[in-house]
Motif scaffolding. Structure first.
Motif, PDB file in Angstrom:
ATOM      1  N   PRO A 119       0.789  -1.144  -0.047  1.00 42.16           N
ATOM      2  CA  PRO A 119       0.222  -0.009   0.059  1.00 42.16           C
ATOM      3  C   PRO A 119       0.790   1.260   0.051  1.00 42.16           C
ATOM      4  N   GLU A 120       0.147   2.393  -0.454  1.00 44.82           N
ATOM      5  CA  GLU A 120       0.613   3.569  -0.308  1.00 44.82           C
ATOM      6  C   GLU A 120       0.472   4.250   1.224  1.00 44.82           C
ATOM      7  N   LEU A 121      -0.673   3.909   1.436  1.00 46.63           N
ATOM      8  CA  LEU A 121      -1.322   4.448   3.066  1.00 46.63           C
ATOM      9  C   LEU A 121      -1.437   3.228   3.832  1.00 46.63           C
ATOM     10  N   LEU A 122      -1.143   3.512   5.151  1.00 48.83           N
ATOM     11  CA  LEU A 122      -1.582   2.505   6.089  1.00 48.83           C
ATOM     12  C   LEU A 122      -2.217   3.023   7.243  1.00 48.83           C
ATOM     13  N   LEU A 123      -3.537   2.698   7.335  1.00 45.50           N
ATOM     14  CA  LEU A 123      -4.570   3.196   8.255  1.00 45.50           C
ATOM     15  C   LEU A 123      -4.517   2.584   9.429  1.00 45.50           C
ATOM     16  N   LEU A 124      -4.137   2.971  10.902  1.00 50.01           N
ATOM     17  CA  LEU A 124      -4.228   2.076  12.084  1.00 50.01           C
ATOM     18  C   LEU A 124      -5.293   2.882  12.943  1.00 50.01           C
ATOM     19  N   ASP A 125      -6.057   1.934  13.406  1.00 56.04           N
ATOM     20  CA  ASP A 125      -7.087   2.327  14.204  1.00 56.04           C
ATOM     21  C   ASP A 125      -6.948   1.730  15.724  1.00 56.04           C
ATOM     22  N   GLU A 126      -6.326   2.440  16.451  1.00 53.83           N
ATOM     23  CA  GLU A 126      -6.284   1.964  17.968  1.00 53.83           C
ATOM     24  C   GLU A 126      -5.489   0.468  18.012  1.00 53.83           C
ATOM     25  N   PHE A 127      -4.556   0.509  17.094  1.00 52.72           N
ATOM     26  CA  PHE A 127      -3.794  -1.018  16.626  1.00 52.72           C
ATOM     27  C   PHE A 127      -3.379  -1.478  18.304  1.00 52.72           C
ATOM     28  N   SER A 128      -3.226  -0.908  19.338  1.00 53.19           N
ATOM     29  CA  SER A 128      -2.533  -1.470  20.367  1.00 53.19           C
ATOM     30  C   SER A 128      -3.607  -1.677  21.720  1.00 53.19           C
ATOM     31  N   ILE A 129      -4.828  -1.437  21.347  1.00 48.15           N
ATOM     32  CA  ILE A 129      -5.956  -1.545  22.219  1.00 48.15           C
ATOM     33  C   ILE A 129      -5.863  -2.872  22.889  1.00 48.15           C
ATOM     34  N   ALA A 130      -5.590  -4.134  22.427  1.00 51.34           N
ATOM     35  CA  ALA A 130      -5.620  -5.484  22.880  1.00 51.34           C
ATOM     36  C   ALA A 130      -4.146  -6.007  22.887  1.00 51.34           C
ATOM     37  N   VAL A 131      -3.188  -5.208  22.829  1.00 56.59           N
ATOM     38  CA  VAL A 131      -1.916  -5.614  22.734  1.00 56.59           C
ATOM     39  C   VAL A 131      -1.066  -5.259  23.818  1.00 56.59           C
ATOM     40  N   ASP A 132      -0.090  -6.112  24.423  1.00 58.93           N
ATOM     41  CA  ASP A 132       0.884  -5.847  25.620  1.00 58.93           C
ATOM     42  C   ASP A 132       1.569  -4.610  25.405  1.00 58.93           C
ATOM     43  N   PRO A 133       2.104  -3.976  26.458  1.00 57.83           N
ATOM     44  CA  PRO A 133       2.989  -2.802  26.230  1.00 57.83           C
ATOM     45  C   PRO A 133       4.369  -3.387  25.409  1.00 57.83           C
ATOM     46  N   VAL A 134       4.925  -4.643  25.869  1.00 58.56           N
ATOM     47  CA  VAL A 134       6.142  -4.839  24.993  1.00 58.56           C
ATOM     48  C   VAL A 134       5.903  -5.028  23.588  1.00 58.56           C
ATOM     49  N   THR A 135       4.759  -5.652  23.166  1.00 61.00           N
ATOM     50  CA  THR A 135       4.449  -5.921  21.607  1.00 61.00           C
ATOM     51  C   THR A 135       4.164  -4.433  21.164  1.00 61.00           C
ATOM     52  N   THR A 136       3.382  -3.641  21.856  1.00 55.04           N
ATOM     53  CA  THR A 136       3.167  -2.394  21.412  1.00 55.04           C
ATOM     54  C   THR A 136       4.441  -1.362  20.908  1.00 55.04           C
ATOM     55  N   MET A 137       5.386  -1.597  22.026  1.00 53.57           N
ATOM     56  CA  MET A 137       6.601  -0.934  21.486  1.00 53.57           C
ATOM     57  C   MET A 137       7.324  -1.382  20.294  1.00 53.57           C
ATOM     58  N   ARG A 138       7.198  -2.905  20.062  1.00 51.43           N
ATOM     59  CA  ARG A 138       7.813  -3.284  19.120  1.00 51.43           C
ATOM     60  C   ARG A 138       6.974  -2.912  17.807  1.00 51.43           C
ATOM     61  N   ILE A 139       5.985  -2.930  17.744  1.00 58.66           N
ATOM     62  CA  ILE A 139       4.953  -2.338  16.498  1.00 58.66           C
ATOM     63  C   ILE A 139       5.260  -0.714  16.271  1.00 58.66           C
ATOM     64  N   GLU A 140       5.462  -0.226  17.306  1.00 56.53           N
ATOM     65  CA  GLU A 140       6.004   1.341  17.166  1.00 56.53           C
ATOM     66  C   GLU A 140       7.306   1.445  16.489  1.00 56.53           C
ATOM     67  N   ASP A 141       8.136   0.505  16.579  1.00 61.16           N
ATOM     68  CA  ASP A 141       9.503   0.692  16.174  1.00 61.16           C
ATOM     69  C   ASP A 141       9.312   0.087  14.480  1.00 61.16           C
ATOM     70  N   VAL A 142       8.175  -0.618  14.451  1.00 61.85           N
ATOM     71  CA  VAL A 142       8.130  -1.112  13.121  1.00 61.85           C
ATOM     72  C   VAL A 142       7.505   0.139  12.032  1.00 61.85           C
ATOM     73  N   LEU A 143       6.778   0.853  12.877  1.00 67.59           N
ATOM     74  CA  LEU A 143       5.902   1.929  12.240  1.00 67.59           C
ATOM     75  C   LEU A 143       6.986   3.104  11.627  1.00 67.59           C
ATOM     76  N   LYS A 144       7.847   3.209  12.785  1.00 65.07           N
ATOM     77  CA  LYS A 144       8.857   4.228  12.502  1.00 65.07           C
ATOM     78  C   LYS A 144       9.654   3.828  11.255  1.00 65.07           C
ATOM     79  N   GLU A 145      10.115   2.443  10.907  1.00 67.61           N
ATOM     80  CA  GLU A 145      10.855   2.166  10.069  1.00 67.61           C
ATOM     81  C   GLU A 145      10.300   2.095   8.747  1.00 67.61           C
ATOM     82  N   LEU A 146       8.740   1.782   8.618  1.00 72.83           N
ATOM     83  CA  LEU A 146       7.877   2.008   7.425  1.00 72.83           C
ATOM     84  C   LEU A 146       7.633   3.575   7.219  1.00 72.83           C
ATOM     85  N   ARG A 147       7.919   4.279   7.920  1.00 74.23           N
ATOM     86  CA  ARG A 147       7.654   5.561   7.487  1.00 74.23           C
ATOM     87  C   ARG A 147       8.365   6.148   6.269  1.00 74.23           C
ATOM     88  N   SER A 148       9.370   5.620   6.030  1.00 75.24           N
ATOM     89  CA  SER A 148      10.297   5.763   4.789  1.00 75.24           C
ATOM     90  C   SER A 148       9.645   5.322   3.459  1.00 75.24           C
TER      91      SER A 148
END
Length: 271
Positions: free
Chosen positions: A185-214
């Motif tokens: 995709p050109e666009l990635l829409l995320l709606d409360e992606f971490s609502i059911a995810v533990d804090p450690v996994t949330t931080m891992r996903i956040e790291d992924v998103l920072k990389e995907l921004r490029s």
């Protein structure tokens, strides 16, 4: 290229960073109602390439409705009434004759993991197969690449033939991200992606998103204001269907706001 130090006016008059390229998303006077009950009122904003655009605000502020409109999900909901205009890459989304062609450019991740009743491998290979990729070697490459980008490959590479529903909640959410990325995709829409995810996994996903921004543009709806602060280049504050304010994220959190309601929400005085 984002110049976060520069000050410029965006289309709706709110302060924001300067950009060298036209916006990927142009929203003008977007209003949404459900069977006549307003959810969003005359929202105008631009979203630029390779930025993470955060949207914060309390429940029932129209944040999810905004994402639904970007992906033409009103086509599946007869109660949803949309007016105004949304342009992606300069083209009005209502001018797309083939809605699948539009949605194939937009990956969506919902609050709760929504997996297909398929194996881990087939969850990720599903969209590439729809695009006509049939050779196993090519599919293998896509599956590994997307699972790696979603920080999941090392955990599931030995059980690709297991049902995706057997993964843990955090793994299923990352599988959802991998499946969204498999659309290229050109666009990635995320709606409360971490609502059911533990804090450690949330931080891992956040790291992924920072990389995907490029590689793509991300629109992030979150009730976690600190998550917006960690991730978003710019943040919009929605309240009761109104776009109250947009600004460079650090400016909002450092108190450079136009509306005291923004400060009140960020500081947790309501919401």
């Amino acid at each position: 290229m984002v110049d976060l130090a520069a000050e410029a006016a965006v289309a709706n008059g709110f302060p924001g960073p300067a950009y060298d390229e036209p916006p990927i998303i142009e929203v003008r006077d977007l209003s949404i109602a459900y069977r006549g009950k307003p959810a969003l009122d005359k929202v105008t904003l631009d979203i630029h390439r390779h930025e993470i655009f955060g949207i914060i605000g309390p429940a029932n502020s129209g944040k999810t409705s905004f994402l639904r409109a970007l992906n033409r999900m009103d086509a599946f909901n007869t109660a949803m009434e949309v007016s105004g205009s949304i342009r992606i890459n300069g083209k009005n989304i209502n001018d797309w004759r083939n809605e699948y062609a539009l949605r194939s450019r937009i990956g969506v991740v919902f609050p709760l993991p929504v997996g297909l009743p398929l194996t881990v491998y087939e969850n990720v290979a599903f969209s590439p197969r729809l695009r006509g990729i049939r050779k196993k070697a090519e599919l293998d490459e896509v599956v590994e690449r997307c699972l790696t980008r979603a920080a999941l490959w090392d955990e599931v590479k030995d059980r690709l033939d297991s049902l995706g529903s057997l993964l843990s909640g955090g793994q299923q959410q990352r599988l959802t991200i991998a499946r969204a990325l498999s659309q290229e995709p050109e666009l990635l829409l995320l709606d409360e992606f971490s609502i059911a995810v533990d804090p450690v996994t949330t931080m891992r996903i956040e790291d992924v998103l920072k990389e995907l921004r490029s590689e793509l543009t991300i629109v992030l709806v979150t009730n976690l204001v600190q998550q917006a602060r960690r991730l978003a280049d710019r943040t919009a504050f929605f309240l009761m269907g109104e776009l109250v304010e947009i600004g460079a994220t650090e400016d909002l959190f450092e108190g450079e706001v136009r509306d005291k309601r923004t400060t009140g929400y960020i500081e947790g005085r309501f919401g």
